[in-house]
Design an enzyme around this catalytic site. Structure first.
Site, PDB file in Angstrom:
ATOM      1  CG  ASP A  51      -1.232   9.526  -2.176  1.00 29.01           C
ATOM      2  OD1 ASP A  51      -2.056  10.658  -2.421  1.00 29.01           O
ATOM      3  OD2 ASP A  51      -1.884   8.652  -2.290  1.00 29.01           O
ATOM      4  CE1 TYR A  56      -6.366   4.729  -0.400  1.00 29.67           C
ATOM      5  CE2 TYR A  56      -4.473   6.302  -0.008  1.00 29.67           C
ATOM      6  CZ  TYR A  56      -5.180   5.689  -0.750  1.00 29.67           C
ATOM      7  OH  TYR A  56      -4.886   5.899  -2.170  1.00 29.67           O
ATOM      8  CE  LYS A  82      -5.416   9.553  -3.342  1.00 34.68           C
ATOM      9  NZ  LYS A  82      -4.594   9.104  -2.206  1.00 34.68           N
ATOM     10  CG  PHE A 234       4.856  -3.286  -8.605  1.00 34.82           C
ATOM     11  CD1 PHE A 234       6.035  -3.340  -9.457  1.00 34.82           C
ATOM     12  CD2 PHE A 234       5.187  -2.965  -7.504  1.00 34.82           C
ATOM     13  CE1 PHE A 234       7.387  -3.112  -9.358  1.00 34.82           C
ATOM     14  CE2 PHE A 234       6.665  -2.568  -7.034  1.00 34.82           C
ATOM     15  CZ  PHE A 234       7.526  -2.567  -7.840  1.00 34.82           C
ATOM     16  CB  ALA A 240       5.766  -6.783  -7.327  1.00 32.73           C
TER      17      ALA A 240
END
Length: 329
Positions: A51, A56, A82, A234, A240
């Protein structure tokens, strides 16, 4: 690795997904060599789902993912990206730090959920990824959590045009699945009234610490043949690292009540000899409507460690003992 079928479309995806926000240099620079090695190792070990998003790194993640997966046959991977932000070049810089991404591509972001905005964003993503179609297209960060007082305006944009564009792309066979990629499941509940979606990606809100999505919405998804992807299991770090190392919670410092809840979960984990991280990854997969758990990864070691946690045996008695803790108010 096991796979699951998206109910409405029949598409198959691996139970663990590879999140590529880190490939856009989220919070710290990541070398292409490390990311590429991680993506290839993930594919080698059975992870099919990858993904990404224009957001990003201002397109950096999509470009890197396209190159990293370039030699892997498309039928062996499942890629989602996206829409909802358009990228505009900043002609005065070579790299840009923005919205948590460092030393990233020199582009500014513009929220746009209109018909034309979605179509342009999709076409741009195809070029950065180097592909002719994608397996899933998600509308990114629609909702009050991101847009606050501007939410109504942007949601109306989506209703008036963005959702229609996504459905047309699916009808044309350019995407196989459509949905939302958000941090609040409530907007998915609202959006179901305006379009026929295949899958919703919900981040940070289908976890051991945040799970009111299970009160009614998971049943609604099952009843309406809509699938879910549980991202960020997490909760951005604390599940985590645990209560002693205190990783981030929802991108910020963990409040005392959350730390106390993690301590209570750790106590039950110790009782049953189950690692906290394995419980965090496997939790959402106990629901049939969840098809994959998406985890951010940036190097080979993280890939291998996440798969170890995914495969760790967890007895049913553990989940029964855990329920009163994670479902308490």
């Amino acid at each position: 690795m096991k796979t699951r079928i998206i109910n409405r479309s029949g598409s198959s995806m691996s139970e663990i997904g590879f999140g590529c926000a880190g490939a856009g240099n989220l919070y710290r620079p990541v070398s292409y060599e490390d990311f590429s090695a991680a993506a290839c190792k993930a594919s080698e070990l059975g992870i099919e789902y990858f993904d990404t998003a224009p957001h990003y790194g201002g397109g950096l993640s999509e470009r890197r993912l396209g190159v990293a997966l370039g030699d892997i046959p498309h039928q062996q991977v499942f890629v989602s990206t996206k829409v909802g932000r358009l990228l505009h070049p900043d002609h005065f810089v070579e790299q840009k730090d923005a919205e948590g991404f460092v030393s990233a591509s020199p582009f500014d972001r513009e929220y746009n959920y209109t018909y034309d905005g979605v179509m342009r964003s999709f076409e741009d993503s195809l070029q950065r990824l180097g592909v002719s179609h994608v397996d899933m297209l998600l509308m990114h960060d629609i909702g009050e959590l991101t847009h606050k007082e501007q939410h109504a305006m942007y949601f109306q944009q989506a209703i008036n045009g963005g959702f229609k564009a996504m459905m047309e792309l699916r009808e044309q066979g350019l995407v196989s699945n459509i949905g939302l990629g958000v941090n609040e499941w409530q907007i998915c509940d609202q959006a179901m009234n305006y379009a026929q979606f295949d899958c919703f990606m919900v981040a940070n809100c289908f976890t051991l610490l945040n799970n009111n999505i299970t009160h009614t919405f998971t049943d609604k998804c099952s009843d309406n043949n809509v699938s879910l992807i549980a991202a960020a299991p997490f909760n951005s770090g604390i599940l985590a690292k645990g209560s002693k190392n205190l990783g981030h919670y929802l991108y910020g410092e963990a409040p005392k009540d959350i730390v106390d809840k993690v301590i209570a979960i750790e106590s039950i984990c110790k009782q049953f000899n189950v690692s906290l991280q394995a419980a965090a990854i496997q939790y959402a997969l106990r629901y049939d409507c969840v098809k994959s758990v998406l985890i951010g990864m940036t190097n080979e070691n993280r890939v291998k460690q996440n798969i170890v946690w995914y495969e760790e045996p967890i007895p049913e008695a553990f989940w029964q003992a855990l329920a009163p803790v994670i479902y308490s108010s």
